[in-house]
Write a protein that holds these residues in place. Sequence first.
Motif, PDB file in Angstrom:
ATOM      1  N   GLU A  40       0.785  -1.344   0.164  1.00 41.18           N
ATOM      2  CA  GLU A  40       0.089  -0.120  -0.113  1.00 41.18           C
ATOM      3  C   GLU A  40       1.152   1.188   0.011  1.00 41.18           C
ATOM      4  N   ASN A  88       0.950  13.583  -0.493  1.00 39.82           N
ATOM      5  CA  ASN A  88      -0.176  12.682  -0.554  1.00 39.82           C
ATOM      6  C   ASN A  88       0.212  11.614   0.642  1.00 39.82           C
ATOM      7  N   TYR A  89      -0.929  11.275   1.638  1.00 38.62           N
ATOM      8  CA  TYR A  89      -0.714  10.327   2.560  1.00 38.62           C
ATOM      9  C   TYR A  89      -1.907   9.472   2.646  1.00 38.62           C
ATOM     10  N   ALA A  90      -1.562   8.323   3.018  1.00 36.19           N
ATOM     11  CA  ALA A  90      -2.709   7.450   3.378  1.00 36.19           C
ATOM     12  C   ALA A  90      -3.328   7.837   4.647  1.00 36.19           C
ATOM     13  N   ASP A  91      -4.657   7.755   4.644  1.00 34.48           N
ATOM     14  CA  ASP A  91      -5.548   8.141   5.673  1.00 34.48           C
ATOM     15  C   ASP A  91      -5.029   7.640   7.113  1.00 34.48           C
ATOM     16  N   SER A  92      -4.408   6.290   7.152  1.00 36.12           N
ATOM     17  CA  SER A  92      -3.920   5.740   8.298  1.00 36.12           C
ATOM     18  C   SER A  92      -2.912   6.469   8.972  1.00 36.12           C
ATOM     19  N   LYS A 100      -1.761   9.966   8.235  1.00 33.71           N
ATOM     20  CA  LYS A 100      -2.154  11.428   8.297  1.00 33.71           C
ATOM     21  C   LYS A 100      -1.997  11.987   9.748  1.00 33.71           C
ATOM     22  N   ASP A 134       1.738  -0.353  12.096  1.00 31.05           N
ATOM     23  CA  ASP A 134       2.682   0.051  11.046  1.00 31.05           C
ATOM     24  C   ASP A 134       3.858  -0.824  10.726  1.00 31.05           C
TER      25      ASP A 134
END
Length: 116
Positions: free
Chosen positions: A46, A58-62, A64, A89
Amino acid sequence: QVQLVESGGGLVQAGGSLRLSCAASGSIFSINYMGWYRQAPGKQRELVASITSSGSTNYADSVKGRFTISRDNAKNTVYLQMNSLKPEDTAVYVCNARKTIVQLYWGQGTQVTVSS
């Protein structure tokens, strides 16, 4: 060709921090995108964070609010600062560079393990 070398992974307790580095070398001209991906055992790879040549991120929501991606153009290096780490993580973090949709380059990856 582009070579990517990651460093900075390791074992850390939950709530701790790590900074990953990805140094690019070789034919690095025209790289317009660099990103960090991760893959945990049994899960798909991912996107974690990305940064363009213009500095857009840009970041994954998890992640941010916890992770920050940055780049040092003089050093041809991209960083991923990871704070408030969680056991979820835990993964192999892999650096990616892109020139075009078909010109993709990947590093070898660095292991990040977060203990609870």
